[in-house]
Scaffold this motif. Structure first.
Motif, short mmCIF file in Angstrom:
data_model
loop_
_atom_site.label_atom_id
_atom_site.label_comp_id
_atom_site.label_asym_id
_atom_site.label_seq_id
_atom_site.Cartn_x
_atom_site.Cartn_y
_atom_site.Cartn_z
N CYS A 236 -6.23 3.50 5.02
CA CYS A 236 -5.72 2.29 4.34
C CYS A 236 -5.07 1.36 5.34
O CYS A 236 -5.30 0.16 5.36
N ILE B 299 -9.15 9.84 -4.24
CA ILE B 299 -7.77 9.46 -4.54
C ILE B 299 -7.72 8.35 -5.58
O ILE B 299 -6.93 8.41 -6.52
N GLY C 160 3.76 7.32 -5.62
CA GLY C 160 4.33 8.37 -4.77
C GLY C 160 5.83 8.20 -4.59
O GLY C 160 6.57 9.18 -4.54
N ASN C 161 6.30 6.96 -4.48
CA ASN C 161 7.73 6.72 -4.26
C ASN C 161 8.53 6.81 -5.55
O ASN C 161 9.59 7.42 -5.60
N LEU D 239 -5.82 8.11 5.35
CA LEU D 239 -6.98 7.72 4.55
C LEU D 239 -7.71 6.52 5.18
O LEU D 239 -8.80 6.19 4.77
N TYR E 82 -5.62 8.59 -9.02
CA TYR E 82 -4.52 7.62 -9.03
C TYR E 82 -4.66 6.67 -10.22
O TYR E 82 -3.68 6.32 -10.88
N PHE F 47 1.76 11.19 1.86
CA PHE F 47 1.19 10.46 0.73
C PHE F 47 1.92 9.14 0.54
O PHE F 47 1.30 8.10 0.33
N SER F 48 3.23 9.21 0.65
CA SER F 48 4.02 8.02 0.37
C SER F 48 3.76 6.90 1.38
O SER F 48 3.77 5.72 1.02
N LEU F 49 3.50 7.27 2.62
CA LEU F 49 3.26 6.23 3.64
C LEU F 49 1.78 5.82 3.72
O LEU F 49 1.40 5.05 4.58
N SER F 50 0.96 6.35 2.82
CA SER F 50 -0.49 6.03 2.81
C SER F 50 -1.19 6.45 4.09
O SER F 50 -2.03 5.73 4.62
N MET G 122 -6.62 1.33 -1.46
CA MET G 122 -7.58 2.45 -1.43
C MET G 122 -9.00 1.90 -1.61
O MET G 122 -9.94 2.34 -0.95
N SER H 169 0.83 -1.20 0.00
CA SER H 169 0.00 0.00 0.00
C SER H 169 0.87 1.25 0.00
O SER H 169 0.62 2.20 -0.74
N LEU I 277 -6.59 14.09 3.58
CA LEU I 277 -5.53 13.28 4.21
C LEU I 277 -5.02 13.91 5.50
O LEU I 277 -4.95 13.24 6.54
N1 TRP Z 1 1.28 5.48 -0.75
C1 TRP Z 1 0.93 5.23 -2.11
C2 TRP Z 1 1.99 5.81 -3.02
O1 TRP Z 1 3.04 6.15 -2.59
C3 TRP Z 1 -0.43 5.78 -2.46
C4 TRP Z 1 -1.45 5.49 -1.46
C5 TRP Z 1 -2.04 4.29 -1.18
C6 TRP Z 1 -2.00 6.44 -0.56
N2 TRP Z 1 -2.92 4.42 -0.18
C7 TRP Z 1 -2.92 5.74 0.23
C8 TRP Z 1 -1.77 7.77 -0.37
C9 TRP Z 1 -3.60 6.40 1.26
C10 TRP Z 1 -2.47 8.42 0.64
C11 TRP Z 1 -3.35 7.74 1.46
O2 TRP Z 1 1.81 5.90 -4.19
#
Ligand code: TRP
Length: 458
Positions: A239, A106, A32-33, A237, A110, A231-234, A329, A27, A393
Protein backbone atom coordinates in the motif's frame (compact mmCIF):
# COMPACT_ATOMS: atom_id res chain seq x y z
CA UNK A 1 19.64 -1.29 -14.26
CA UNK A 2 18.36 1.16 -11.70
CA UNK A 3 17.78 3.96 -14.12
CA UNK A 4 14.78 6.10 -13.48
CA UNK A 5 13.01 5.60 -16.71
CA UNK A 6 11.21 8.60 -17.92
CA UNK A 7 7.75 7.24 -18.47
CA UNK A 8 6.02 9.23 -15.74
CA UNK A 9 4.02 11.26 -18.16
CA UNK A 10 0.73 9.46 -17.97
CA UNK A 11 1.08 8.68 -14.30
CA UNK A 12 -0.77 10.26 -11.42
CA UNK A 13 1.04 12.26 -8.78
CA UNK A 14 -0.07 13.75 -5.46
CA UNK A 15 -0.47 17.48 -5.90
CA UNK A 16 0.36 18.65 -2.39
CA UNK A 17 2.24 17.62 0.74
CA UNK A 18 -1.04 17.64 2.64
CA UNK A 19 -2.36 15.15 0.10
CA UNK A 20 0.64 12.87 0.64
CA UNK A 21 0.22 12.90 4.42
CA UNK A 22 -3.58 12.61 4.31
CA UNK A 23 -3.50 9.66 1.92
CA UNK A 24 -0.71 7.69 3.60
CA UNK A 25 -1.95 8.34 7.13
CA UNK A 26 -5.43 7.57 5.80
CA UNK A 27 -4.20 4.17 4.67
CA UNK A 28 -2.62 3.46 8.03
CA UNK A 29 -5.42 4.74 10.25
CA UNK A 30 -8.30 2.32 9.95
CA UNK A 31 -10.32 -0.34 11.68
CA UNK A 32 -7.02 -1.68 13.00
CA UNK A 33 -6.54 1.43 15.16
CA UNK A 34 -10.03 2.23 16.34
CA UNK A 35 -11.53 -1.22 16.54
CA UNK A 36 -8.52 -3.54 16.80
CA UNK A 37 -6.00 -1.74 18.98
CA UNK A 38 -8.21 -1.09 22.04
CA UNK A 39 -9.33 -4.66 22.50
CA UNK A 40 -5.95 -6.18 21.65
CA UNK A 41 -4.33 -3.85 24.18
CA UNK A 42 -7.03 -4.79 26.67
CA UNK A 43 -6.47 -8.50 26.26
CA UNK A 44 -2.70 -8.16 26.47
CA UNK A 45 -1.98 -6.07 29.51
CA UNK A 46 -2.85 -2.44 28.63
CA UNK A 47 0.22 -0.28 29.28
CA UNK A 48 2.68 -3.15 28.93
CA UNK A 49 1.29 -3.90 25.50
CA UNK A 50 1.55 -0.24 24.56
CA UNK A 51 5.26 -0.12 25.35
CA UNK A 52 6.02 -3.21 23.30
CA UNK A 53 3.86 -1.78 20.53
CA UNK A 54 5.86 1.46 20.48
CA UNK A 55 9.12 -0.46 20.30
CA UNK A 56 7.74 -2.46 17.34
CA UNK A 57 6.66 0.70 15.53
CA UNK A 58 10.23 1.96 15.82
CA UNK A 59 12.12 -1.28 15.10
CA UNK A 60 9.91 -2.65 12.35
CA UNK A 61 7.44 0.03 11.36
CA UNK A 62 9.68 2.88 10.31
CA UNK A 63 12.26 0.74 8.44
CA UNK A 64 9.61 -1.20 6.51
CA UNK A 65 7.73 1.99 5.61
CA UNK A 66 11.03 3.41 4.31
CA UNK A 67 11.73 0.20 2.37
CA UNK A 68 8.34 0.43 0.64
CA UNK A 69 8.93 4.11 -0.08
CA UNK A 70 12.33 3.44 -1.66
CA UNK A 71 10.79 0.83 -3.96
CA UNK A 72 7.76 2.93 -4.86
CA UNK A 73 9.16 6.44 -5.17
CA UNK A 74 12.39 5.07 -6.63
CA UNK A 75 10.57 3.59 -9.60
CA UNK A 76 7.21 5.41 -9.89
CA UNK A 77 5.71 2.07 -10.79
CA UNK A 78 3.21 -0.48 -9.48
CA UNK A 79 4.55 -3.30 -7.34
CA UNK A 80 5.36 -5.63 -10.24
CA UNK A 81 6.90 -2.88 -12.31
CA UNK A 82 9.00 -1.76 -9.35
CA UNK A 83 10.55 -5.19 -8.84
CA UNK A 84 11.04 -5.64 -12.54
CA UNK A 85 12.90 -2.35 -12.83
CA UNK A 86 15.05 -2.71 -9.74
CA UNK A 87 15.98 -6.34 -9.44
CA UNK A 88 18.66 -7.98 -11.47
CA UNK A 89 16.88 -11.32 -11.20
CA UNK A 90 13.94 -10.96 -13.51
CA UNK A 91 11.93 -13.74 -11.94
CA UNK A 92 11.88 -11.76 -8.70
CA UNK A 93 9.10 -9.59 -10.03
CA UNK A 94 6.71 -12.49 -9.54
CA UNK A 95 6.91 -11.57 -5.87
CA UNK A 96 4.61 -8.71 -6.80
CA UNK A 97 1.80 -11.19 -7.30
CA UNK A 98 1.90 -11.97 -3.59
CA UNK A 99 0.91 -8.38 -2.90
CA UNK A 100 -1.87 -8.46 -5.46
CA UNK A 101 -3.32 -11.67 -4.05
CA UNK A 102 -2.97 -10.49 -0.44
CA UNK A 103 -4.67 -7.20 -1.31
CA UNK A 104 -7.67 -9.06 -2.69
CA UNK A 105 -7.87 -11.24 0.42
CA UNK A 106 -7.57 -8.31 2.83
CA UNK A 107 -10.00 -6.06 1.03
CA UNK A 108 -12.50 -8.94 1.08
CA UNK A 109 -12.67 -9.39 4.82
CA UNK A 110 -12.04 -5.72 5.55
CA UNK A 111 -15.11 -4.79 3.50
CA UNK A 112 -17.28 -7.06 5.63
CA UNK A 113 -16.39 -5.19 8.82
CA UNK A 114 -16.55 -1.88 6.96
CA UNK A 115 -20.02 -2.88 5.73
CA UNK A 116 -21.12 -3.46 9.35
CA UNK A 117 -19.68 -0.04 10.14
CA UNK A 118 -21.72 1.48 7.34
CA UNK A 119 -24.94 -0.05 8.67
CA UNK A 120 -24.13 1.16 12.20
CA UNK A 121 -23.33 4.66 10.93
CA UNK A 122 -26.77 4.88 9.35
CA UNK A 123 -28.35 3.44 12.54
CA UNK A 124 -26.54 6.10 14.55
CA UNK A 125 -27.14 9.06 12.25
CA UNK A 126 -30.81 8.19 11.73
CA UNK A 127 -31.26 8.21 15.51
CA UNK A 128 -32.34 4.57 15.69
CA UNK A 129 -29.35 3.59 17.81
CA UNK A 130 -30.11 6.05 20.58
CA UNK A 131 -33.87 6.39 20.21
CA UNK A 132 -34.34 5.01 23.71
CA UNK A 133 -36.05 1.83 22.66
CA UNK A 134 -33.20 0.24 24.61
CA UNK A 135 -31.94 -2.06 21.90
CA UNK A 136 -29.82 -4.93 22.99
CA UNK A 137 -27.01 -4.64 20.51
CA UNK A 138 -25.49 -7.98 21.34
CA UNK A 139 -28.53 -9.64 19.89
CA UNK A 140 -28.93 -7.08 17.14
CA UNK A 141 -25.35 -7.61 15.98
CA UNK A 142 -25.71 -11.36 15.98
CA UNK A 143 -28.87 -11.23 13.96
CA UNK A 144 -27.53 -8.66 11.53
CA UNK A 145 -24.12 -10.20 10.89
CA UNK A 146 -25.47 -13.70 10.39
CA UNK A 147 -28.29 -12.73 8.07
CA UNK A 148 -27.66 -13.49 4.42
CA UNK A 149 -28.53 -10.42 2.43
CA UNK A 150 -28.31 -7.37 4.73
CA UNK A 151 -24.54 -7.35 5.25
CA UNK A 152 -24.09 -8.05 1.53
CA UNK A 153 -26.11 -4.99 0.67
CA UNK A 154 -23.78 -2.88 2.82
CA UNK A 155 -20.72 -4.50 1.26
CA UNK A 156 -21.98 -3.52 -2.19
CA UNK A 157 -22.64 0.04 -1.01
CA UNK A 158 -19.25 0.27 0.69
CA UNK A 159 -17.32 -0.99 -2.33
CA UNK A 160 -19.50 1.20 -4.56
CA UNK A 161 -18.25 4.24 -2.62
CA UNK A 162 -14.70 2.94 -3.00
CA UNK A 163 -15.21 2.50 -6.73
CA UNK A 164 -16.44 6.05 -7.03
CA UNK A 165 -13.18 7.26 -5.45
CA UNK A 166 -10.59 4.97 -7.03
CA UNK A 167 -11.97 5.08 -10.56
CA UNK A 168 -10.97 8.75 -10.71
CA UNK A 169 -7.44 10.05 -11.07
CA UNK A 170 -5.13 10.02 -8.05
CA UNK A 171 -5.57 13.75 -7.46
CA UNK A 172 -9.32 13.88 -8.00
CA UNK A 173 -10.02 10.58 -6.23
CA UNK A 174 -7.73 9.34 -3.47
CA UNK A 175 -6.05 12.68 -2.72
CA UNK A 176 -9.23 14.74 -2.67
CA UNK A 177 -11.21 12.36 -0.49
CA UNK A 178 -8.28 11.90 1.93
CA UNK A 179 -7.90 15.67 2.18
CA UNK A 180 -11.52 15.89 3.27
CA UNK A 181 -11.89 12.80 5.44
CA UNK A 182 -8.62 12.83 7.36
CA UNK A 183 -8.89 16.35 8.83
CA UNK A 184 -12.51 15.56 9.75
CA UNK A 185 -11.36 12.32 11.35
CA UNK A 186 -8.86 14.16 13.52
CA UNK A 187 -11.43 16.80 14.51
CA UNK A 188 -13.93 14.11 15.53
CA UNK A 189 -11.27 12.25 17.45
CA UNK A 190 -10.23 15.39 19.27
CA UNK A 191 -13.81 16.32 20.20
CA UNK A 192 -14.44 12.80 21.49
CA UNK A 193 -11.27 12.77 23.58
CA UNK A 194 -12.25 16.10 25.15
CA UNK A 195 -15.64 14.62 25.95
CA UNK A 196 -13.98 11.55 27.52
CA UNK A 197 -12.07 13.90 29.78
CA UNK A 198 -15.36 14.89 31.42
CA UNK A 199 -16.56 11.33 31.95
CA UNK A 200 -16.36 9.80 35.43
CA UNK A 201 -14.41 6.85 34.10
CA UNK A 202 -11.69 8.95 32.42
CA UNK A 203 -9.04 8.31 35.08
CA UNK A 204 -9.78 4.64 35.06
CA UNK A 205 -9.55 4.56 31.28
CA UNK A 206 -6.22 6.38 31.33
CA UNK A 207 -4.95 4.11 34.06
CA UNK A 208 -5.83 1.15 32.04
CA UNK A 209 -4.05 2.37 28.91
CA UNK A 210 -0.91 3.61 30.62
CA UNK A 211 -0.37 1.71 33.84
CA UNK A 212 2.41 -0.68 33.21
CA UNK A 213 2.63 -4.13 34.64
CA UNK A 214 5.83 -5.50 33.17
CA UNK A 215 5.10 -8.98 34.39
CA UNK A 216 2.42 -9.06 31.70
CA UNK A 217 4.97 -8.85 28.89
CA UNK A 218 5.18 -12.40 27.64
CA UNK A 219 6.52 -13.59 24.28
CA UNK A 220 2.93 -13.94 23.09
CA UNK A 221 2.26 -10.30 23.95
CA UNK A 222 5.36 -9.30 21.99
CA UNK A 223 4.21 -11.26 18.95
CA UNK A 224 0.70 -9.82 19.22
CA UNK A 225 2.07 -6.29 19.44
CA UNK A 226 4.24 -6.84 16.37
CA UNK A 227 1.30 -8.20 14.42
CA UNK A 228 -0.87 -5.28 15.49
CA UNK A 229 1.80 -2.74 14.54
CA UNK A 230 2.17 -4.41 11.17
CA UNK A 231 -1.50 -4.32 10.33
CA UNK A 232 -2.06 -0.89 11.77
CA UNK A 233 0.75 0.71 9.78
CA UNK A 234 -0.40 -0.98 6.53
CA UNK A 235 2.91 -2.78 6.13
CA UNK A 236 3.88 -5.62 3.84
CA UNK A 237 1.09 -5.31 1.32
CA UNK A 238 2.68 -2.59 -0.84
CA UNK A 239 0.00 0.00 0.00
CA UNK A 240 2.73 2.40 0.97
CA UNK A 241 4.80 1.32 -2.01
CA UNK A 242 2.03 2.17 -4.45
CA UNK A 243 1.16 5.47 -2.74
CA UNK A 244 4.80 6.51 -2.68
CA UNK A 245 5.02 5.80 -6.40
CA UNK A 246 2.77 8.88 -6.73
CA UNK A 247 5.08 11.06 -4.59
CA UNK A 248 7.14 13.75 -6.25
CA UNK A 249 10.90 13.46 -6.19
CA UNK A 250 11.02 16.28 -3.63
CA UNK A 251 9.08 14.37 -0.97
CA UNK A 252 11.11 13.69 2.19
CA UNK A 253 10.66 9.94 2.66
CA UNK A 254 12.05 9.50 6.18
CA UNK A 255 10.09 12.45 7.51
CA UNK A 256 6.86 11.16 5.93
CA UNK A 257 7.53 7.71 7.42
CA UNK A 258 7.95 9.26 10.88
CA UNK A 259 4.74 11.30 10.52
CA UNK A 260 2.76 8.18 9.56
CA UNK A 261 4.16 6.23 12.51
CA UNK A 262 3.43 9.02 15.00
CA UNK A 263 -0.08 9.88 13.80
CA UNK A 264 -1.12 6.25 13.44
CA UNK A 265 0.03 5.49 16.98
CA UNK A 266 -1.65 8.63 18.28
CA UNK A 267 -4.98 7.60 16.78
CA UNK A 268 -4.70 4.12 18.31
CA UNK A 269 -3.96 5.55 21.77
CA UNK A 270 -6.71 8.18 21.58
CA UNK A 271 -9.23 5.55 20.44
CA UNK A 272 -8.18 3.45 23.42
CA UNK A 273 -8.76 6.39 25.77
CA UNK A 274 -12.18 7.11 24.28
CA UNK A 275 -13.34 3.51 24.45
CA UNK A 276 -11.92 2.62 27.88
CA UNK A 277 -13.22 5.81 29.50
CA UNK A 278 -16.67 5.02 28.16
CA UNK A 279 -16.48 1.40 29.31
CA UNK A 280 -15.33 2.44 32.78
CA UNK A 281 -17.96 5.15 33.10
CA UNK A 282 -20.83 2.87 32.18
CA UNK A 283 -19.32 -0.17 33.87
CA UNK A 284 -19.92 -2.08 30.69
CA UNK A 285 -18.74 -5.59 30.47
CA UNK A 286 -15.91 -5.70 27.98
CA UNK A 287 -16.43 -8.15 25.18
CA UNK A 288 -13.35 -8.46 23.00
CA UNK A 289 -13.19 -8.50 19.23
CA UNK A 290 -15.98 -7.16 17.08
CA UNK A 291 -18.25 -7.18 20.12
CA UNK A 292 -16.55 -4.21 21.68
CA UNK A 293 -17.49 -1.73 18.99
CA UNK A 294 -20.59 -3.37 17.59
CA UNK A 295 -22.29 -4.72 20.73
CA UNK A 296 -21.06 -2.80 23.76
CA UNK A 297 -20.53 0.75 22.52
CA UNK A 298 -23.99 1.23 20.94
CA UNK A 299 -25.63 0.32 24.25
CA UNK A 300 -23.36 2.79 26.03
CA UNK A 301 -24.25 5.55 23.55
CA UNK A 302 -27.90 4.80 24.27
CA UNK A 303 -27.30 5.75 27.92
CA UNK A 304 -25.02 8.74 27.40
CA UNK A 305 -26.20 12.34 27.51
CA UNK A 306 -26.24 13.53 23.89
CA UNK A 307 -25.75 9.90 22.92
CA UNK A 308 -27.04 10.63 19.42
CA UNK A 309 -24.20 13.03 18.76
CA UNK A 310 -21.49 10.75 20.15
CA UNK A 311 -22.80 7.66 18.39
CA UNK A 312 -22.99 9.49 15.06
CA UNK A 313 -19.53 10.98 15.45
CA UNK A 314 -17.97 7.70 16.50
CA UNK A 315 -19.34 5.64 13.64
CA UNK A 316 -18.59 8.36 11.10
CA UNK A 317 -15.03 8.31 12.42
CA UNK A 318 -14.86 4.57 11.92
CA UNK A 319 -16.40 4.81 8.47
CA UNK A 320 -13.98 7.50 7.27
CA UNK A 321 -11.08 5.50 8.68
CA UNK A 322 -12.15 2.37 6.85
CA UNK A 323 -12.78 4.10 3.51
CA UNK A 324 -9.36 5.78 3.43
CA UNK A 325 -7.79 2.39 4.21
CA UNK A 326 -9.73 0.25 1.76
CA UNK A 327 -9.02 2.58 -1.17
CA UNK A 328 -5.32 2.06 -0.52
CA UNK A 329 -5.78 -1.71 -0.67
CA UNK A 330 -7.72 -1.47 -3.93
CA UNK A 331 -5.13 0.84 -5.45
CA UNK A 332 -2.54 -2.00 -5.46
CA UNK A 333 -4.33 -4.25 -7.97
CA UNK A 334 -5.86 -1.30 -9.81
CA UNK A 335 -2.45 0.24 -10.54
CA UNK A 336 -1.21 -3.21 -11.53
CA UNK A 337 -4.05 -3.84 -14.00
CA UNK A 338 -3.98 -0.27 -15.29
CA UNK A 339 -0.24 -0.23 -15.94
CA UNK A 340 0.53 -3.82 -16.87
CA UNK A 341 -2.48 -4.45 -19.11
CA UNK A 342 -2.82 -0.87 -20.34
CA UNK A 343 -6.51 -0.57 -19.55
CA UNK A 344 -8.08 2.60 -18.18
CA UNK A 345 -8.32 3.23 -14.42
CA UNK A 346 -12.11 3.03 -14.65
CA UNK A 347 -12.03 -0.44 -16.16
CA UNK A 348 -9.35 -1.58 -13.71
CA UNK A 349 -11.40 -0.19 -10.82
CA UNK A 350 -14.52 -1.88 -12.11
CA UNK A 351 -12.76 -5.26 -12.37
CA UNK A 352 -11.37 -4.94 -8.84
CA UNK A 353 -14.66 -3.80 -7.36
CA UNK A 354 -16.39 -6.87 -8.75
CA UNK A 355 -13.60 -9.14 -7.45
CA UNK A 356 -13.70 -7.45 -4.04
CA UNK A 357 -17.48 -7.78 -3.79
CA UNK A 358 -17.25 -11.47 -4.69
CA UNK A 359 -14.56 -12.08 -2.05
CA UNK A 360 -16.40 -10.07 0.57
CA UNK A 361 -19.69 -11.86 -0.06
CA UNK A 362 -17.99 -15.20 0.66
CA UNK A 363 -16.46 -13.79 3.84
CA UNK A 364 -19.77 -12.33 4.92
CA UNK A 365 -21.74 -15.50 4.27
CA UNK A 366 -19.27 -17.38 6.45
CA UNK A 367 -20.93 -15.72 9.45
CA UNK A 368 -24.34 -17.03 8.40
CA UNK A 369 -25.36 -19.57 5.76
CA UNK A 370 -21.78 -20.70 5.07
CA UNK A 371 -20.70 -20.92 8.69
CA UNK A 372 -20.22 -24.67 8.40
CA UNK A 373 -18.05 -24.47 5.31
CA UNK A 374 -14.80 -24.70 7.20
CA UNK A 375 -11.26 -25.92 6.58
CA UNK A 376 -9.33 -27.01 9.70
CA UNK A 377 -12.15 -25.51 11.73
CA UNK A 378 -11.67 -22.08 10.17
CA UNK A 379 -14.43 -20.26 8.30
CA UNK A 380 -13.80 -18.49 4.99
CA UNK A 381 -13.48 -15.15 6.81
CA UNK A 382 -10.93 -16.65 9.21
CA UNK A 383 -8.97 -18.26 6.38
CA UNK A 384 -8.74 -15.02 4.39
CA UNK A 385 -7.77 -13.19 7.56
CA UNK A 386 -5.18 -15.80 8.52
CA UNK A 387 -3.59 -16.05 5.07
CA UNK A 388 -3.33 -12.31 4.72
CA UNK A 389 -2.24 -11.34 8.22
CA UNK A 390 -0.16 -14.32 9.22
CA UNK A 391 1.34 -15.34 5.88
CA UNK A 392 1.34 -12.71 3.16
CA UNK A 393 1.87 -9.52 5.16
CA UNK A 394 4.92 -10.78 7.07
CA UNK A 395 6.27 -12.35 3.90
CA UNK A 396 5.87 -9.03 2.11
CA UNK A 397 7.56 -7.17 4.97
CA UNK A 398 10.53 -9.53 4.95
CA UNK A 399 10.91 -9.32 1.18
CA UNK A 400 10.68 -5.51 1.07
CA UNK A 401 13.26 -5.03 3.79
CA UNK A 402 15.64 -7.64 2.38
CA UNK A 403 15.39 -6.33 -1.17
CA UNK A 404 16.02 -2.73 -0.10
CA UNK A 405 18.51 -3.61 2.64
CA UNK A 406 20.56 -6.21 0.78
CA UNK A 407 19.75 -6.43 -2.93
CA UNK A 408 19.58 -2.82 -4.12
CA UNK A 409 22.70 -0.77 -4.52
CA UNK A 410 23.48 1.32 -1.47
CA UNK A 411 23.85 4.57 -3.36
CA UNK A 412 20.38 4.11 -4.81
CA UNK A 413 18.82 3.52 -1.38
CA UNK A 414 20.62 6.46 0.23
CA UNK A 415 19.87 8.52 -2.87
CA UNK A 416 16.15 7.93 -2.33
CA UNK A 417 16.28 8.56 1.40
CA UNK A 418 18.15 11.85 0.93
CA UNK A 419 16.71 12.94 -2.42
CA UNK A 420 20.15 12.52 -3.93
CA UNK A 421 21.90 14.32 -1.14
CA UNK A 422 19.71 17.42 -1.17
CA UNK A 423 18.10 16.73 2.23
CA UNK A 424 19.94 17.39 5.45
CA UNK A 425 18.73 14.31 7.29
CA UNK A 426 21.37 13.45 9.94
CA UNK A 427 23.58 10.59 8.82
CA UNK A 428 23.03 8.52 11.96
CA UNK A 429 19.27 8.47 11.38
CA UNK A 430 19.75 7.12 7.86
CA UNK A 431 22.30 4.59 9.06
CA UNK A 432 19.98 3.45 11.84
CA UNK A 433 17.09 2.99 9.42
CA UNK A 434 19.20 0.98 6.99
CA UNK A 435 20.67 -1.08 9.83
CA UNK A 436 17.18 -1.91 11.14
CA UNK A 437 16.05 -2.74 7.61
CA UNK A 438 18.93 -5.16 7.09
CA UNK A 439 19.34 -6.89 10.41
CA UNK A 440 16.44 -6.24 12.76
CA UNK A 441 13.11 -6.08 10.99
CA UNK A 442 13.51 -9.20 8.80
CA UNK A 443 14.43 -11.28 11.86
CA UNK A 444 11.64 -9.95 14.04
CA UNK A 445 9.06 -10.29 11.27
CA UNK A 446 10.26 -13.84 10.58
CA UNK A 447 9.47 -14.66 14.21
CA UNK A 448 5.90 -13.36 13.84
CA UNK A 449 5.61 -15.31 10.62
CA UNK A 450 6.75 -18.61 12.09
CA UNK A 451 4.63 -18.07 15.16
CA UNK A 452 1.57 -17.34 13.03
CA UNK A 453 2.11 -20.57 11.13
CA UNK A 454 2.33 -22.40 14.42
CA UNK A 455 5.93 -23.43 13.71
CA UNK A 456 7.31 -21.42 16.54
CA UNK A 457 5.66 -21.57 19.91
CA UNK A 458 6.42 -20.45 23.41
N1 TRP B 1 -3.85 -0.10 8.39
C1 TRP B 1 -5.25 -0.22 8.17
C2 TRP B 1 -5.95 -0.33 9.51
O1 TRP B 1 -5.38 -0.08 10.52
C3 TRP B 1 -5.60 -1.38 7.28
C4 TRP B 1 -4.76 -1.49 6.11
C5 TRP B 1 -4.75 -0.68 4.99
C6 TRP B 1 -3.75 -2.46 5.91
N2 TRP B 1 -3.81 -1.09 4.13
C7 TRP B 1 -3.18 -2.19 4.67
C8 TRP B 1 -3.30 -3.50 6.68
C9 TRP B 1 -2.10 -2.96 4.20
C10 TRP B 1 -2.25 -4.27 6.20
C11 TRP B 1 -1.65 -3.99 4.99
O2 TRP B 1 -7.10 -0.64 9.57
Amino acid sequence: MQDKSNNKVARGEFATRLGVIAATVGSAVGLGNIWGFPYTAHENGGGAFLIVYLVCVFLIGIPVICAEFVLGRGTHKNVLGAFRQLCRYKTLHYIGYISILAAVLIVSFYSVVAGWTFEYTIEAVSGAMTSGSGGDYQEYFHEFSTSAWKPILWIVIFIGVNFFIVSRSIQKGIEKISNIMMPLLFVILFVMVVNSFFLDGFNQGINFMFSCDFSKITPTVVIKAMGQAFFSLSLGLSCLLIYSSYFTDEENLTRTAAIIAVLDTLVAILSGIIIFSALATYKAENVGGPGLVFCVLPDIFGNMPFGYVWASLFFLLLLFASITSSISMLEIPIAFIHEEFKVSRQVAAMIMSVVAIAGAVFCSLSFGPLRDATIFGKTIFDIFNFLAECVFLPLGGIIFSIVVGWVLEKHFVYGQLTNNGTLRTPRFILKTIVFLMRYVSPVLIAMVFLYGLGLFDF
